[in-house]
Structure formats: C-alpha cells, structure tokens
Write an enzyme that holds these catalytic residues in place. Structure first.
Site, PDB file in Angstrom:
ATOM      1  N   ILE A   1       0.818  -1.218   0.000  1.00 50.34           N
ATOM      2  CA  ILE A   1       0.000   0.000   0.000  1.00 50.34           C
ATOM      3  C   ILE A   1       0.851   1.266   0.000  1.00 50.34           C
ATOM      4  O   ILE A   1       0.343   2.349  -0.296  1.00 50.34           O
ATOM      5  CB  ILE A   1      -0.991   0.031   1.191  1.00 50.34           C
ATOM      6  CG1 ILE A   1      -0.255  -0.103   2.540  1.00 50.34           C
ATOM      7  CG2 ILE A   1      -2.041  -1.048   1.044  1.00 50.34           C
ATOM      8  CD1 ILE A   1      -1.173   0.008   3.743  1.00 50.34           C
TER       9      ILE A   1
ATOM     10  N   GLY B   1       8.361   3.543   1.511  1.00 52.97           N
ATOM     11  CA  GLY B   1       9.039   4.585   2.267  1.00 52.97           C
ATOM     12  C   GLY B   1      10.534   4.511   2.070  1.00 52.97           C
ATOM     13  O   GLY B   1      11.044   3.705   1.278  1.00 52.97           O
ATOM     14  N   THR B   2      11.262   5.365   2.804  1.00 57.45           N
ATOM     15  CA  THR B   2      12.712   5.434   2.661  1.00 57.45           C
ATOM     16  C   THR B   2      13.374   4.110   3.033  1.00 57.45           C
ATOM     17  O   THR B   2      14.251   3.611   2.326  1.00 57.45           O
ATOM     18  CB  THR B   2      13.277   6.546   3.559  1.00 57.45           C
ATOM     19  OG1 THR B   2      12.629   7.778   3.222  1.00 57.45           O
ATOM     20  CG2 THR B   2      14.776   6.702   3.344  1.00 57.45           C
TER      21      THR B   2
ATOM     22  N   GLY C   1      11.504   1.241   4.089  1.00 55.94           N
ATOM     23  CA  GLY C   1      10.629   0.088   4.158  1.00 55.94           C
ATOM     24  C   GLY C   1       9.449   0.183   3.217  1.00 55.94           C
ATOM     25  O   GLY C   1       9.197   1.196   2.578  1.00 55.94           O
ATOM     26  N   THR C   2       8.735  -0.920   3.141  1.00 55.12           N
ATOM     27  CA  THR C   2       7.526  -1.024   2.342  1.00 55.12           C
ATOM     28  C   THR C   2       6.380  -1.376   3.266  1.00 55.12           C
ATOM     29  O   THR C   2       6.526  -2.220   4.156  1.00 55.12           O
ATOM     30  CB  THR C   2       7.695  -2.115   1.261  1.00 55.12           C
ATOM     31  OG1 THR C   2       8.837  -1.793   0.462  1.00 55.12           O
ATOM     32  CG2 THR C   2       6.466  -2.211   0.388  1.00 55.12           C
ATOM     33  N   VAL C   3       5.232  -0.722   3.070  1.00 54.84           N
ATOM     34  CA  VAL C   3       4.068  -0.956   3.916  1.00 54.84           C
ATOM     35  C   VAL C   3       3.070  -1.831   3.164  1.00 54.84           C
ATOM     36  O   VAL C   3       2.719  -1.548   2.010  1.00 54.84           O
ATOM     37  CB  VAL C   3       3.399   0.369   4.335  1.00 54.84           C
ATOM     38  CG1 VAL C   3       2.215   0.095   5.262  1.00 54.84           C
ATOM     39  CG2 VAL C   3       4.409   1.279   5.036  1.00 54.84           C
TER      40      VAL C   3
ATOM     41  N   ASP D   1       9.274  14.531  13.303  1.00 58.89           N
ATOM     42  CA  ASP D   1       8.966  14.521  11.872  1.00 58.89           C
ATOM     43  C   ASP D   1       7.465  14.714  11.676  1.00 58.89           C
ATOM     44  O   ASP D   1       6.804  13.933  10.984  1.00 58.89           O
ATOM     45  CB  ASP D   1       9.442  13.219  11.226  1.00 58.89           C
ATOM     46  CG  ASP D   1       9.544  13.332   9.703  1.00 58.89           C
ATOM     47  OD1 ASP D   1       9.515  14.469   9.187  1.00 58.89           O
ATOM     48  OD2 ASP D   1       9.650  12.289   9.031  1.00 58.89           O
TER      49      ASP D   1
END
Length: 387
Positions: free
Chosen positions: A89, A92-93, A95-97, A229
C-alpha cells in the site's frame, strides 16, 4: 629456509595457529603457498582482502542473528504464524508498507528492506536495527485515540510469508524486521488535503483535524516523546476521519539537556529554524511543525511550492520565511499559526496550550478557506466566510 618456500612470503602462521580453524582465509587465498609441520605461509599479494571483508561481515551478521534468536522474547514480539501479508500500500525510505491481517485483525505491516542480504555492512545493519528497536520501544507503550495503535513487531528471527507478486520487492529478505499497527482506511492526511485542494475544507473540519493532531502531540509530549517529523504525510485517517499520528521512525525520548538533541532531523518545509540551523532543540520543534501543518490543513495546499530545498532552509532561518496566511483566515486561527511557528522556540506555546486555544474557536459562523474560483470580490469580508 626450505627450498620449497616462496621468497614473496609476508604472512606467517605460527605452529600454535596450525591447530586453529582456518576460517575464510583458506578459501580466498589465490595461490597454494607451501607449509610444513612447523610453519605455514601465504603470499600476501594473493589474498583477496575484499572477499575476506565480505565473509567477515557475513560471519558477524550470523553471530548477531544467533544472539538475537537466543535472547528472551520481548513483550511486543508477535507470533508470525498469525500474520498474513497481502499487498503493498505504500513505499518509504527504509521500508515497504503492506496491508494484511494479524489474528483476524486488519493491520498495516511495515517491512524494513534491509537485513541479511549481504549488501549493507554490519555497522549499517546494526544502526538500522537500533533505529527500528527505538521506533518499537517508543510506539508499543503509547495509548491514545489520536496515535496509531501498535499491534506488535518482529526482529527478523523467523521467516515472513511475503506475497510473491509482481508489485512486491523481491529484494526484501524473508527474515526482515517488521512492525504491525492498526490499519486505517482513510489514508494519509496529505492525500486527503490533495483530494480537497479545489473545494477546500469546511471550517469545522479544519478545527477537528487540528484538534486531533494537537491532542496527539500533547499526549506524546506528556510522555517526554518528541516526534521530530511532524508532517501531513505522517498523519493517518480512520473511517470516521479521526486523525492519528503515525511513523515514529525518528521519534525519541526528549533529552533533559537540549544540547543533546541536535542535527537536521525531519522534513524540509516543516523543520523548525533551530533544527535547520543545527542548534539544540526540544519538543517545541514539534510545535513549529504543527503550525505549518495547521496552515496546510486550512489552505489544502503545500507550503513554499516554488522554492528549492536550499532556498527554504536559508529563508526560514535567516529571513524568517513562513507560509502566507490568506486574508480570509479568522484571526483566532491565524494567531495560533503565528504563535506556533515563532522563530524563538521559547515563545512557542506548549501543545496542551494549543489544544485549549483551538477548543475556544467558534466554528458556527464559518471561516473556512475560500476556493480559488470564488476568491474574487469581497468574500473575505462577508460574515460567513468559506464553507
């Protein structure tokens, strides 16, 4: 010297070392050398040091993994047999979600695409794992309606069942670390604001989202946690448009001495001047970022769309650059923005004070942002401004 020995020999093993395992050296020596019962010789120019480094890295990594497997199980570690990973879905920098289920509960699974792949060095992998453990250590203790609910995590000691589809990054190792949180179907706040860029948000919706975010940050600060952040991409919405803070990858417990918290951590455009300038900072860097988010929620637009990263950094620090507040913005809300993004961190309010200021705003008379195609004329000065 024995006639069979080479004159180029520069590395010698003593008799005591002959009885020790030879490790990776034997397999990477490009030359036979010669040895007797007393001495063992290798030609230094025939040893592949690069391969030696790689094998040592792998050996250290295996030792690290073995130590992890032998340690006591943490209270937040999940049973991977109950985890079903389905499809990607977001990326990211680090990782993958994925979307999936855990024990029949809808969840989001963040897989970190580093680990036992032989690419990252042991030091790099250790640093990433330490960052991951920090995120988990922060997240699993939190319990608030405006903070994404933590379900559990895995330190990469068992194989993950990663779907073998075309949209899945095959480089992710089967023993990757992962963190599992509740799945929120509304997507990110950034996506929601982009969808409403033309028609804008009703004023009561602006205040509701702002209150959700401010209450979540107030809770984090009460736990001595600085998010570091805060941005609309790191806020998620549930099916009822309730906002929840997510992504604690760079969050940390606030240092008692502000000088212990320095460095450019965060996202340009949202970063406080003291952070951009590499100066000591504290939880009020989150207050600054909240002020930028509040402007973004009200305007449904991006701050500084025409400036480069370098221009933003310089102008925010040296010229006190801030997003331009529309004339139609009620003073009660614009005052909150200005107080939150004050260049002097000590003058910024605490987040619990921001909550009280937002709770005192009357939304019954309107005051929302005027869409661009309705901005001509005197709309900004009419009694009920905006939707």
């Amino acid at each position: 010297m024995d006639s069979n020995t080479s004159e180029d020999v520069e590395i010698v093993k003593s008799p005591n070392e002959l009885n020790k395992p030879e490790g990776p050296v034997k397999s990477i020596a490009k030359g036979s050398g010669s040895f007797s019962n007393k001495d063992m010789f290798f030609r230094a120019d025939k040893i592949d040091l690069k391969s030696l480094d790689i094998q040592l890295e792998k050996h250290l990594s295996r030792v690290w993994s073995k130590n992890i497997e032998n340690r006591p199980k943490e209270e937040w570690e999940i049973d991977l047999a109950k985890l079903d990973i389905r499809h990607v879905i977001a990326h990211g920098t680090y990782g993958t979600v994925y979307r999936g289920t855990y024990d029949n509960q809808d969840v989001a699974v963040k897989l970190l695409d580093w680990g036992e792949d032989g690419i990252a060095t042991t030091a790099e992998t250790a640093a990433l794992r330490a960052s991951f453990r920090q995120e988990v250590a922060v997240w699993h203790k939190l319990d608030h309606p405006n903070v994404t609910k933590f379900v559990g995590a895995s330190m990469g000691t068992s194989n993950l069942k990663i779907p073998s589809k075309n949209d899945v990054d095959s480089s992710i190792p089967s023993k990757a670390c992962c963190v599992v949180v509740e799945y929120l179907p509304g997507g990110t706040l950034k996506q929601y604001l982009i969808r409403n860029r033309r028609k804008k948000l009703a004023y009561k919706v602006v205040i509701q989202l702002a209150l959700d975010l401010s209450r979540g940050l107030s809770y984090l600060h009460s736990k001595k946690i600085v998010h570091r952040d805060v941005k609309t991409e790191n806020m998620l919405l549930d099916g009822h448009r309730t906002l929840k803070i997510a992504d604690f990858g760079v969050a940390r417990v606030e240092a008692q001495n502000p000088r212990d918290m320095t460095g450019e951590t965060g996202t340009l455009g949202y970063m406080a001047p003291e952070v951009l300038d590499g100066k000591p900072y504290n939880r009020r860097c989150d207050v600054y970022s909240f002020g930028i988010c509040l402007w973004e929620i009200y305007c449904c637009d991006m701050p500084y769309p025409d400036l480069s990263f370098a221009d933003i950094s310089s102008a925010v620090v040296r010229q006190n650059l801030r997003p331009e507040i529309p004339r139609c913005c009620p003073s009660s809300l614009s005052n909150v923005m200005r107080k939150c993004w004050d260049g002097n961190a000590e003058k910024r309010p605490e987040m619990d004070e921001v909550v009280r200021m937002l709770e005192a705003i009357d939304t019954s008379k309107g005051g929302g942002m005027i869409p661009d195609d309705q901005s001509r004329g005197c709309f900004c000065f009419s009694p009920a401004r905006g939707p």
